[in-house]
Structures are given as structure tokens and as C-alpha cells.
Design an enzyme around this catalytic site. Structure first.
Site, PDB file in Angstrom:
ATOM      1  N   ARG A   1      23.190  11.866  12.128  1.00 27.92           N
ATOM      2  CA  ARG A   1      23.083  10.434  11.779  1.00 27.92           C
ATOM      3  C   ARG A   1      22.547   9.708  13.005  1.00 27.92           C
ATOM      4  NH1 ARG A   1      26.129   5.972  12.660  1.00 27.92           N
ATOM      5  NH2 ARG A   1      26.309   4.454  10.979  1.00 27.92           N
TER       6      ARG A   1
ATOM      7  N   LYS B   1      25.523   6.859  21.580  1.00 29.64           N
ATOM      8  CA  LYS B   1      26.934   6.549  21.823  1.00 29.64           C
ATOM      9  C   LYS B   1      27.288   6.558  23.308  1.00 29.64           C
ATOM     10  CE  LYS B   1      28.712   7.179  17.237  1.00 29.64           C
ATOM     11  NZ  LYS B   1      29.438   7.995  16.252  1.00 29.64           N
TER      12      LYS B   1
HETATM   13  N1  HH2 Z   1      29.343   6.450  13.711  1.00 29.84           N
HETATM   14  C1  HH2 Z   1      29.254   5.111  13.520  1.00 29.84           C
HETATM   15  C2  HH2 Z   1      29.347   4.579  12.229  1.00 29.84           C
HETATM   16  N2  HH2 Z   1      29.516   5.373  11.150  1.00 29.84           N
HETATM   17  N3  HH2 Z   1      29.752   7.528  10.215  1.00 29.84           N
HETATM   18  C3  HH2 Z   1      29.853   8.850  10.384  1.00 29.84           C
HETATM   19  N4  HH2 Z   1      30.024   9.658   9.318  1.00 29.84           N
HETATM   20  N5  HH2 Z   1      29.777   9.447  11.623  1.00 29.84           N
HETATM   21  C4  HH2 Z   1      29.614   8.701  12.754  1.00 29.84           C
HETATM   22  O1  HH2 Z   1      29.574   9.279  13.866  1.00 29.84           O
HETATM   23  C5  HH2 Z   1      29.511   7.274  12.626  1.00 29.84           C
HETATM   24  C6  HH2 Z   1      29.589   6.718  11.316  1.00 29.84           C
HETATM   25  C7  HH2 Z   1      29.039   4.205  14.691  1.00 29.84           C
HETATM   26  O2  HH2 Z   1      27.685   3.979  14.935  1.00 29.84           O
HETATM   27  P1  HH2 Z   1      26.824   2.701  14.463  1.00 29.84           P
HETATM   28  O3  HH2 Z   1      26.733   2.621  12.981  1.00 29.84           O
HETATM   29  O4  HH2 Z   1      25.540   2.747  15.156  1.00 29.84           O
HETATM   30  O5  HH2 Z   1      27.587   1.469  15.065  1.00 29.84           O
HETATM   31  P2  HH2 Z   1      28.598   0.416  14.466  1.00 29.84           P
HETATM   32  O6  HH2 Z   1      29.788   1.130  13.958  1.00 29.84           O
HETATM   33  O7  HH2 Z   1      28.890  -0.482  15.650  1.00 29.84           O
HETATM   34  O8  HH2 Z   1      27.882  -0.300  13.345  1.00 29.84           O
END
Ligand code: HH2
Length: 262
Positions: free
Chosen positions: A242, A208
């Protein structure tokens, strides 16, 4: 501490958008993450990165359902969605967890879907200030720890009132969702404040922006920062992290556990 591997079936996720849009590629990636040590796979069809464009339920389902069907027999699967229709179809296809970054606030039917799921299906409630479109516009808290914790406990009570089994509820401070770098560092440093509730805590710090704000790195070069954040969460008693870089984080967690147990 468990490790949740991220499978983003999206064209626009912040660090791996477009890489796993093809279901076969996403399924192969999920299997590789399990072989690398992931305990759970989190499958998402809508990016939540700051400013991301919303996706309709039909498109989200078209992206994630074949991937859930392809992976559910292989590892526990979590569906990363805020839509009741997507969560219901994912549960029917074998998902064991519903990961809702809006903590059941975005869709009025989401709580009922979670409450009506087969026994054992768990729910992750995450803190976010504002919406993905607005959340990074000058986020402000008087006391970030107290406010995030209070929000999560309120959402836990709302979920329980709607019929969700308390024993299946996780809380997540929502690293990067309406937070400055200082807010994110404080939440990671004080993970124990969340675990003291007795609820299982999930922390998602992988790749992040706050890592880049500490050392200037871009998304492709944040594994070290991700590991540092995961070990801080582990120190605070987090039950799961995660992450995208499963092999590296699993190794760090195993070595840290061996040191602590030696
Ligand atoms: N962060 C993201 C997405 N989902 N869910 C939970 N529970 N906690 C988190 O910190 C979280 C999440 C964002 O990361 P990512 O899936 O890599 O990116 P994007 O939202 O751009 O798909």
C-alpha cells in the site's frame, strides 16, 4: 505483487493531508495512480496517524462517498475505514475491499457488514497495538513477530466465525501502528512468517516514520526507503503493498520481477 495506491480524502493525513480533500482532486489523483500502475485504490476519510482526531461517520461518508462513486467503475476500490456504516455505504457504492486497521474490533457491526457483503468483497485485517491516540507511547512486545501473527490469526478466526468468507481475508502486520523502528524492521525482514500462513499479506510501509528514523528524512523525501521496504515485503511473498508513490514503486517491482525471472 500488486500495488495499492493511497487516496487520502482527509485534511490531516501524515504525508498528504489536505491535498485531495476536494472530491474532484481526489478522483483525478486516483485515476492518475491507476495510470501509473496501481492495481487497487485505497480510499480513506479518517487519518490514523499517531494522535489524529477521530471523525464521525457522517463526515467520513461525506468525504469518501463521491470519490468511491467516481472511481469504482475505473479500478477496484478499497475503503479504509473502521466504521460499519461507512463500510456498508462504500460497498453499496462499489467498493470491493474493506480495509479495517482495527481488524473489525472498533465497531461491533463491522464483522456483520463484511459477512453480509456481496460475494467477492474482501476484508483486510491489520494489527495495531492500542489506538492511534496511544499506539506510539512506548510500544512493547516480548516477541513482536509471534505476537503480531497470533493476533492476526485470532482476528481471522473471529471474522470467519462472524460469517466472513475465509478466502477473502487479507492480513497486514500494521507497520507503524504501535511499533518501534526495530519492530517495524523485524516485521518487514520476516514478512515470510506471515505469508507462510497461506493468507494473502498486505504491507503498508509508505513514507512512514521508521524510514525517517533510519536516515533522518522527512515525509516528503521517503520514496527510496518506501521502495526498499516494498522490495523486502516482496521478498517475503507479500501479495500487495500500500503506497503513495505508485509510479516509483511499480517500476521497482517490475524491474525486480524481471531480474528474478531472467
Ligand atoms: N497505514 C495507514 C492507513 N491505513 N491500512 C493498512 N491495511 N495498512 C497500513 O499500513 C495502513 C493502512 C497510514 O498511512 P496513511 O493512509 O498514509 O496516513 P493516515 O492514516 O494519516 O491517513
Amino acid at each position: 505483487m500488486k500495488v495499492m495506491g493511497i487516496v487520502n480524502v482527509t485534511p490531516d493525513s501524515f504525508s498528504d493531508g489536505g491535498l485531495f480533500l476536494d472530491p474532484e482532486a481526489a478522483i483525478a489523483h486516483g485515476r492518475a495512480l491507476v495510470e501509473a500502475g496501481a492495481d487497487v485504490l485505497d480510499i480513506g476519510g479518517e487519518s490514523t496517524r499517531p494522535g489524529a482526531a477521530p471523525v464521525g461517520a457522517a463526515e467520513e461518508l461525506r468525504r469518501v462517498l463521491p470519490v468511491i462513486e467516481g472511481l469504482a467503475g475505473f479500478a477496484p476500490v478499497s475503503i479504509d475505514t473502521s466504521k460499519a456504516e461507512v463500510a456498508a455505504a462504500a460497498i453499496a457504492a462499489g467498493a470491493a475491499l474493506v480495509n479495517d486497521v482495527t481488524a473489525l474490533r472498533a465497531d461491533p457491526d463491522m464483522a456483520a457488514v463484511c459477512a453480509g457483503a456481496r460475494p467477492g468483497v474482501e476484508v483486510i485485517l491489520m494489527h495495531m497495538l492500542g489506538t492511534p491516540r496511544t499506539m506510539q507511547q512506548d510500544p512493547h512486545y516480548d516477541d513482536v513477530l509471534a505476537e503480531v501473527l497470533e493476533f492476526l490469526l485470532e482476528r481471522v478466526e473471529a471474522a470467519v466465525e462472524a460469517g466472513v468468507d475465509r478466502d477473502g481475508i487479507w492480513i497486514d502486520p500494521g507497520i507503524g501502528f504501535g511499533k518501534t523502528v526495530e519492530h517495524n524492521l523485524a516485521l518487514l525482514r520476516e514478512t515470510a512468517r506471515f505469508t507462510e500462513t497461506g493468507l494473502p499479506v498486505l504491507v503498508g510501509a509508505s513514507r512512514k516514520a521508521f524510514i525517517g528514523q533510519v536516515d533522518g528524512s522527512d515525509e516528503a523525501h521517503r520514496v527510496g526507503g518506501t521502495i526498499a521496504a516494498c522490495l523486502a515485503a516482496m521478498d517475503g511473498g507479500a501479495a500487495m503493498v500500500r503506497v503513495h508513490d505508485v509510479a516509483q514503486v511499480v517500476q521497482a517491482v517490475r524491474v525486480r520481477t524481471a531480474i528474478d525471472d531472467s
